[in-house]
Design a protein around this motif. Sequence first.
Motif, PDB file in Angstrom:
ATOM      1  N   GLU A  24       9.722  46.782  20.346  1.00  0.00           N
ATOM      2  CA  GLU A  24      10.870  46.066  20.894  1.00  0.00           C
ATOM      3  C   GLU A  24      10.445  45.096  21.989  1.00  0.00           C
ATOM      4  OE1 GLU A  24      13.033  49.449  22.095  1.00  0.00           O
ATOM      5  OE2 GLU A  24      13.724  49.915  20.067  1.00  0.00           O
ATOM      6  N   LEU A  25       9.502  45.507  22.809  1.00  0.00           N
ATOM      7  CA  LEU A  25       8.981  44.631  23.850  1.00  0.00           C
ATOM      8  C   LEU A  25       8.299  43.410  23.242  1.00  0.00           C
ATOM      9  CD1 LEU A  25       8.270  44.099  26.881  1.00  0.00           C
ATOM     10  CD2 LEU A  25       6.145  45.327  26.412  1.00  0.00           C
ATOM     11  N   LEU A  26       7.486  43.631  22.208  1.00  0.00           N
ATOM     12  CA  LEU A  26       6.836  42.499  21.538  1.00  0.00           C
ATOM     13  C   LEU A  26       7.858  41.557  20.909  1.00  0.00           C
ATOM     14  CD1 LEU A  26       3.703  44.006  19.760  1.00  0.00           C
ATOM     15  CD2 LEU A  26       3.778  42.463  21.707  1.00  0.00           C
ATOM     16  N   MET A  27       8.893  42.127  20.292  1.00  0.00           N
ATOM     17  CA  MET A  27       9.929  41.287  19.691  1.00  0.00           C
ATOM     18  C   MET A  27      10.642  40.449  20.748  1.00  0.00           C
ATOM     19  SD  MET A  27      11.560  43.863  16.866  1.00  0.00           S
ATOM     20  CE  MET A  27      12.820  42.740  16.304  1.00  0.00           C
ATOM     21  N   LEU A  28      10.941  41.041  21.881  1.00  0.00           N
ATOM     22  CA  LEU A  28      11.624  40.292  22.941  1.00  0.00           C
ATOM     23  C   LEU A  28      10.715  39.242  23.569  1.00  0.00           C
ATOM     24  CD1 LEU A  28      13.718  43.117  24.612  1.00  0.00           C
ATOM     25  CD2 LEU A  28      14.548  41.209  23.236  1.00  0.00           C
ATOM     26  N   LEU A  29       9.429  39.547  23.704  1.00  0.00           N
ATOM     27  CA  LEU A  29       8.494  38.536  24.223  1.00  0.00           C
ATOM     28  C   LEU A  29       8.350  37.364  23.255  1.00  0.00           C
ATOM     29  CD1 LEU A  29       5.717  40.753  25.831  1.00  0.00           C
ATOM     30  CD2 LEU A  29       7.410  39.331  26.989  1.00  0.00           C
ATOM     31  N   LEU A  30       8.266  37.661  21.968  1.00  0.00           N
ATOM     32  CA  LEU A  30       8.216  36.580  20.976  1.00  0.00           C
ATOM     33  C   LEU A  30       9.512  35.776  20.961  1.00  0.00           C
ATOM     34  CD1 LEU A  30       6.423  38.272  17.956  1.00  0.00           C
ATOM     35  CD2 LEU A  30       5.604  36.339  19.303  1.00  0.00           C
ATOM     36  N   ALA A  31      10.641  36.459  21.147  1.00  0.00           N
ATOM     37  CA  ALA A  31      11.927  35.759  21.192  1.00  0.00           C
ATOM     38  C   ALA A  31      11.989  34.821  22.387  1.00  0.00           C
ATOM     39  CB  ALA A  31      13.070  36.765  21.250  1.00  0.00           C
ATOM     40  N   ILE A  32      11.497  35.268  23.533  1.00  0.00           N
ATOM     41  CA  ILE A  32      11.473  34.397  24.710  1.00  0.00           C
ATOM     42  C   ILE A  32      10.604  33.176  24.450  1.00  0.00           C
ATOM     43  CG2 ILE A  32      10.633  34.258  27.098  1.00  0.00           C
ATOM     44  CD1 ILE A  32      11.543  37.183  27.408  1.00  0.00           C
ATOM     45  N   ALA A  33       9.446  33.391  23.815  1.00  0.00           N
ATOM     46  CA  ALA A  33       8.560  32.265  23.511  1.00  0.00           C
ATOM     47  C   ALA A  33       9.220  31.294  22.527  1.00  0.00           C
ATOM     48  CB  ALA A  33       7.239  32.785  22.943  1.00  0.00           C
ATOM     49  N   MET A  34       9.861  31.826  21.482  1.00  0.00           N
ATOM     50  CA  MET A  34      10.505  30.957  20.494  1.00  0.00           C
ATOM     51  C   MET A  34      11.681  30.186  21.095  1.00  0.00           C
ATOM     52  SD  MET A  34       8.943  31.056  17.650  1.00  0.00           S
ATOM     53  CE  MET A  34       7.339  31.532  18.190  1.00  0.00           C
ATOM     54  N   LEU A  35      12.451  30.836  21.949  1.00  0.00           N
ATOM     55  CA  LEU A  35      13.580  30.148  22.572  1.00  0.00           C
ATOM     56  C   LEU A  35      13.113  29.122  23.594  1.00  0.00           C
ATOM     57  CD1 LEU A  35      16.047  33.135  22.896  1.00  0.00           C
ATOM     58  CD2 LEU A  35      16.141  31.247  21.262  1.00  0.00           C
ATOM     59  N   ALA A  36      11.984  29.375  24.243  1.00  0.00           N
ATOM     60  CA  ALA A  36      11.422  28.373  25.154  1.00  0.00           C
ATOM     61  C   ALA A  36      10.930  27.163  24.373  1.00  0.00           C
ATOM     62  CB  ALA A  36      10.282  28.981  25.964  1.00  0.00           C
TER      63      ALA A  36
END
Length: 98
Positions: A24-36
Amino acid sequence: MRFWSFWFNSFVLSSQYNPPRFVELLMLLLAIAMLAIASILPDMPYLILGLSLVVGASVSILVREAIAPSPQTRITQLTASLLLIISLYGFADLMYTL
């Protein structure tokens, strides 16, 4: 080199200690990167991928908390629900603009 070894060992230990939370942490970190990236570049796939990662991580968090509650269950569920609502609103807004 010792600094990187410490961080790598901490990373491995945390992934072995609680794998669902780690994913879940990896998914949220990737989501932050994609949204940035989506905020910098006007490409739609980055936004869609970021929002879908947020939806997947928040649903996973809600299911995990329903099966095995943690000491801070209420805060975790509230945060996951808020993320889910915001990302679904983002999808609705995205569909409205298309």
